[in-house]
Design an enzyme around this catalytic site. Structure first.
Site, short mmCIF file in Angstrom:
data_model
loop_
_atom_site.label_atom_id
_atom_site.label_comp_id
_atom_site.label_asym_id
_atom_site.label_seq_id
_atom_site.Cartn_x
_atom_site.Cartn_y
_atom_site.Cartn_z
N GLU A 79 15.23 -3.77 -3.56
CA GLU A 79 15.10 -4.89 -2.62
C GLU A 79 15.51 -6.21 -3.26
OE1 GLU A 79 14.73 -4.42 0.38
OE2 GLU A 79 13.85 -2.42 0.52
N CYS A 142 4.78 -3.61 2.79
CA CYS A 142 5.66 -3.63 1.62
C CYS A 142 6.25 -5.03 1.39
CB CYS A 142 6.78 -2.60 1.77
SG CYS A 142 6.25 -0.90 1.50
N HIS A 165 12.05 0.46 -2.70
CA HIS A 165 11.64 1.38 -1.65
C HIS A 165 12.19 2.77 -1.95
CE1 HIS A 165 10.48 -1.61 1.68
NE2 HIS A 165 9.53 -0.67 1.68
#
Length: 225
Positions: A79, A142, A165
């Site tokens: 991410e 998240c 993730h």
């Protein structure tokens, strides 16, 4: 000290592979001589950030990699950015379902990861594991945790951190559904590769992170949509 986190199960799933992968990655890295701890986070808005913050205070890590489940994705997602927005499509494990609320009232609109995601992408792919740089961590717990982490690290300049993730584990996918999955072993190998890459880019003899080293590699890993 390296801190890895994963989440408890949510959304009716019996397991959350992010926690199993964090534990397995911890063991892989410990076998290489690294000092690593793993902490399981509750899938609850606000509480997850508090548990993470307490772990930062107690363990004083130099590197933090939080891991979460992104069911439906077929690759390990590194991410890039956390946004200051909670917008839950389903309730969390305490029944909370915030809509259009900031993670941190008055906080910046977004934070970028301080992990070398492009270099990590290369490392994970070289290990034969499908990976990508993701431009969105969603708006569920998240992203909430990712934003809370980076907001906290903004005042801890010697600490780097970010979010990864992982897909569903095979046990979560119905046979014949065609839904993508990845074994926990490969998830753990990917997380370990992210940690090794981050340490090689930022670790220096004089301080936990040598900011004179390049932050990342120049590599096209964006998206058109």
């Amino acid at each position: 000290m390296i801190l890895l986190t994963g989440f408890e199960p949510f959304g009716g799933q019996p397991i959350n592979p992010s926690w199993a992968a964090a534990l397995s990655a911890r063991d892989l890295l410990r076998a290489e001589g690294q000092v690593v701890e793993a902490v399981e986070l509750p899938c609850i808005f606000g509480v997850a950030g508090n548990v993470l913050r307490n772990a930062l205070d107690e363990l004083e890590p130099e590197l933090v990699v939080c891991v979460g489940q992104a069911g439906g994705r077929g690759r390990v997602s590194l991410e890039r950015v956390a946004i200051n927005c909670d917008d839950a499509p389903i309730p969390d494990n305490a029944g909370n379902q915030p809509v259009d609320r900031p993670v941190v009232p008055g906080g910046p609109a977004a934070y970028f990861t301080s992990l070398p995601v492009k270099a990590a992408l290369l490392a994970v792919e070289e290990a034969g594991i499908p990976a990508e740089v993701s431009q969105t961590a969603g708006t569920y717990v998240c992203n909430h945790t990712f934003y809370a982490l980076m907001h906290e690290l903004a005042s801890r300049s010697a600490v780097r951190g970010g979010f990864v993730h992982v897909p569903f584990a095979p046990d979560q996918v119905e046979r014949g559904s065609g839904a993508p999955s990845l074994t926990v072993h490969l998830m753990a190998e990917a997380i370990a590769a992210v940690v090794r890459t981050s340490l090689s880019h930022f670790s220096g003899a004089a301080r936990p992170f040598d900011l004179s080293l390049p932050a990342d590699v120049a590599l096209a890993a964006g998206s058109l949509h």
